[in-house]
Design a protein around this motif. Sequence first.
Motif, PDB file in Angstrom:
ATOM      1  N   PHE A   1       0.690  -1.151   0.122  1.00 46.86           N
ATOM      2  CA  PHE A   1      -0.105   0.027  -0.052  1.00 46.86           C
ATOM      3  C   PHE A   1       0.978   1.273  -0.057  1.00 46.86           C
ATOM      4  CE2 PHE A   1      -2.596   3.240   1.910  1.00 46.86           C
ATOM      5  CZ  PHE A   1      -3.811   2.991   1.402  1.00 46.86           C
ATOM      6  N   VAL A   2       2.087   1.438   0.949  1.00 47.28           N
ATOM      7  CA  VAL A   2       2.662   2.610   1.017  1.00 47.28           C
ATOM      8  C   VAL A   2       3.450   2.632  -0.176  1.00 47.28           C
ATOM      9  CG1 VAL A   2       4.776   3.545   2.351  1.00 47.28           C
ATOM     10  CG2 VAL A   2       2.781   2.356   3.522  1.00 47.28           C
ATOM     11  N   ARG A   3       3.989   1.409  -0.789  1.00 45.73           N
ATOM     12  CA  ARG A   3       4.926   1.727  -1.991  1.00 45.73           C
ATOM     13  C   ARG A   3       3.952   2.228  -3.145  1.00 45.73           C
ATOM     14  NH1 ARG A   3       8.261  -3.061  -5.303  1.00 45.73           N
ATOM     15  NH2 ARG A   3       8.533  -1.705  -7.198  1.00 45.73           N
ATOM     16  N   HIS A   4       2.752   1.714  -3.196  1.00 47.57           N
ATOM     17  CA  HIS A   4       2.066   2.323  -4.316  1.00 47.57           C
ATOM     18  C   HIS A   4       1.910   3.740  -4.236  1.00 47.57           C
ATOM     19  CE1 HIS A   4      -0.914   2.403  -7.731  1.00 47.57           C
ATOM     20  NE2 HIS A   4      -1.566   3.337  -6.828  1.00 47.57           N
ATOM     21  N   TYR A   5       1.230   4.137  -2.850  1.00 53.94           N
ATOM     22  CA  TYR A   5       1.327   5.541  -2.696  1.00 53.94           C
ATOM     23  C   TYR A   5       2.382   6.468  -3.044  1.00 53.94           C
ATOM     24  CZ  TYR A   5      -0.648   9.944  -0.545  1.00 53.94           C
ATOM     25  OH  TYR A   5      -1.107  11.077  -0.561  1.00 53.94           O
ATOM     26  N   ILE A   6       3.463   6.062  -2.855  1.00 53.57           N
ATOM     27  CA  ILE A   6       4.986   6.524  -3.037  1.00 53.57           C
ATOM     28  C   ILE A   6       5.278   6.485  -4.381  1.00 53.57           C
ATOM     29  CG2 ILE A   6       7.335   6.472  -2.648  1.00 53.57           C
ATOM     30  CD1 ILE A   6       6.731   5.684   0.069  1.00 53.57           C
ATOM     31  N   GLU A   7       4.926   5.641  -4.966  1.00 57.78           N
ATOM     32  CA  GLU A   7       5.102   5.499  -6.638  1.00 57.78           C
ATOM     33  C   GLU A   7       4.161   6.601  -7.341  1.00 57.78           C
ATOM     34  OE1 GLU A   7       4.248   1.595  -8.182  1.00 57.78           O
ATOM     35  OE2 GLU A   7       6.139   0.689  -7.383  1.00 57.78           O
ATOM     36  N   MET A   8       2.804   6.629  -6.831  1.00 56.19           N
ATOM     37  CA  MET A   8       1.807   7.679  -7.520  1.00 56.19           C
ATOM     38  C   MET A   8       2.580   9.005  -7.164  1.00 56.19           C
ATOM     39  SD  MET A   8      -0.581   6.293  -9.225  1.00 56.19           S
ATOM     40  CE  MET A   8       1.140   5.093  -9.563  1.00 56.19           C
ATOM     41  N   VAL A   9       3.060   9.461  -5.979  1.00 59.58           N
ATOM     42  CA  VAL A   9       3.562  10.712  -5.696  1.00 59.58           C
ATOM     43  C   VAL A   9       4.698  11.001  -6.559  1.00 59.58           C
ATOM     44  CG1 VAL A   9       4.524  12.363  -4.040  1.00 59.58           C
ATOM     45  CG2 VAL A   9       2.426  10.891  -3.587  1.00 59.58           C
ATOM     46  N   VAL A  10       5.577   9.942  -6.631  1.00 63.68           N
ATOM     47  CA  VAL A  10       6.885  10.228  -7.549  1.00 63.68           C
ATOM     48  C   VAL A  10       6.392  10.527  -8.946  1.00 63.68           C
ATOM     49  CG1 VAL A  10       8.804   8.901  -8.361  1.00 63.68           C
ATOM     50  CG2 VAL A  10       8.314   8.950  -5.902  1.00 63.68           C
ATOM     51  N   VAL A  11       5.548   9.438  -9.456  1.00 62.78           N
ATOM     52  CA  VAL A  11       5.194   9.608 -10.797  1.00 62.78           C
ATOM     53  C   VAL A  11       4.530  10.944 -11.219  1.00 62.78           C
ATOM     54  CG1 VAL A  11       3.559   8.747 -12.791  1.00 62.78           C
ATOM     55  CG2 VAL A  11       5.113   7.175 -11.286  1.00 62.78           C
ATOM     56  N   MET A  12       3.643  11.496 -10.197  1.00 59.39           N
ATOM     57  CA  MET A  12       2.942  12.692 -10.300  1.00 59.39           C
ATOM     58  C   MET A  12       3.933  13.985 -10.462  1.00 59.39           C
ATOM     59  SD  MET A  12       0.302  14.335  -7.568  1.00 59.39           S
ATOM     60  CE  MET A  12       1.317  14.778  -6.002  1.00 59.39           C
ATOM     61  N   PHE A  13       5.041  13.945  -9.557  1.00 62.15           N
ATOM     62  CA  PHE A  13       6.022  15.071  -9.770  1.00 62.15           C
ATOM     63  C   PHE A  13       6.792  14.836 -10.956  1.00 62.15           C
ATOM     64  CE2 PHE A  13       4.704  15.741  -5.046  1.00 62.15           C
ATOM     65  CZ  PHE A  13       4.682  16.983  -5.051  1.00 62.15           C
ATOM     66  N   ALA A  14       7.065  13.454 -11.309  1.00 60.20           N
ATOM     67  CA  ALA A  14       7.814  13.200 -12.506  1.00 60.20           C
ATOM     68  C   ALA A  14       7.240  13.925 -13.826  1.00 60.20           C
ATOM     69  CB  ALA A  14       8.505  11.896 -12.656  1.00 60.20           C
ATOM     70  N   GLY A  15       5.999  13.750 -13.777  1.00 64.13           N
ATOM     71  CA  GLY A  15       5.099  14.139 -14.809  1.00 64.13           C
ATOM     72  C   GLY A  15       5.108  15.626 -15.003  1.00 64.13           C
ATOM     73  N   MET A  16       5.053  16.309 -13.822  1.00 65.03           N
ATOM     74  CA  MET A  16       5.059  17.762 -13.965  1.00 65.03           C
ATOM     75  C   MET A  16       6.449  18.322 -14.320  1.00 65.03           C
ATOM     76  SD  MET A  16       3.252  19.339 -10.209  1.00 65.03           S
ATOM     77  CE  MET A  16       4.482  18.471  -9.269  1.00 65.03           C
ATOM     78  N   ILE A  17       7.498  17.485 -14.328  1.00 65.34           N
ATOM     79  CA  ILE A  17       8.783  17.975 -14.988  1.00 65.34           C
ATOM     80  C   ILE A  17       8.868  17.379 -16.519  1.00 65.34           C
ATOM     81  CG2 ILE A  17      11.206  17.634 -14.600  1.00 65.34           C
ATOM     82  CD1 ILE A  17      10.628  17.108 -11.857  1.00 65.34           C
ATOM     83  N   VAL A  18       8.607  16.221 -16.549  1.00 64.84           N
ATOM     84  CA  VAL A  18       8.766  15.576 -17.736  1.00 64.84           C
ATOM     85  C   VAL A  18       7.727  16.301 -18.772  1.00 64.84           C
ATOM     86  CG1 VAL A  18       8.482  13.478 -19.206  1.00 64.84           C
ATOM     87  CG2 VAL A  18       9.805  13.569 -17.052  1.00 64.84           C
ATOM     88  N   LEU A  19       6.637  16.451 -18.398  1.00 70.58           N
ATOM     89  CA  LEU A  19       5.503  17.041 -19.370  1.00 70.58           C
ATOM     90  C   LEU A  19       5.498  18.517 -19.239  1.00 70.58           C
ATOM     91  CD1 LEU A  19       2.548  14.517 -19.135  1.00 70.58           C
ATOM     92  CD2 LEU A  19       4.462  14.494 -20.827  1.00 70.58           C
ATOM     93  N   GLY A  20       5.665  19.104 -18.198  1.00 69.63           N
ATOM     94  CA  GLY A  20       5.313  20.481 -17.783  1.00 69.63           C
ATOM     95  C   GLY A  20       6.393  21.130 -18.482  1.00 69.63           C
ATOM     96  N   LEU A  21       7.890  20.872 -18.405  1.00 71.68           N
ATOM     97  CA  LEU A  21       8.753  21.508 -19.081  1.00 71.68           C
ATOM     98  C   LEU A  21       8.409  21.874 -20.426  1.00 71.68           C
ATOM     99  CD1 LEU A  21      12.091  20.258 -16.982  1.00 71.68           C
ATOM    100  CD2 LEU A  21      10.736  22.484 -16.934  1.00 71.68           C
TER     101      LEU A  21
END
Length: 141
Positions: free
Chosen positions: A10-30
Amino acid sequence: MLTKTPTAAFVRHYIEMVVVMFAGMIVLGLPGEAALQALGSGTSVLRHEAPSLVFLGMAATMTIPMVAWMRYRGHRWQATLEMAASMIIPTLVAIALLALGAMSFSGLMGLEHIGMLLGMLLAMLLRLDEYTGHAHHGVAA
């Protein structure tokens, strides 16, 4: 190999979602910001001229990678769409509050992100079986 407990999963999935969320802001946002700049605009301009678009853009740059990652990891569409909704619903609430003049843009941006994090947690708590014992058929966890 260590046994993965339901809580760890459960914790791993939540952390994965947060990491992917922030990565997306960089990878798609820039690149998105670069495209806006090429058109003579930018996020700072849109904050004043079309703030709702900034909220929608932020939600898209976070949601698209989360959906892709969940599908890659073997999650069902229903759980994936619920996780996407946990990102979109706070965005729509922030846009509505902005239209009503209830809060400032900056305050709503913070509130939107808190709503997203809590929404993800709620979506996961409503489907514990999905996030504590789901046998991924994508990449081995």
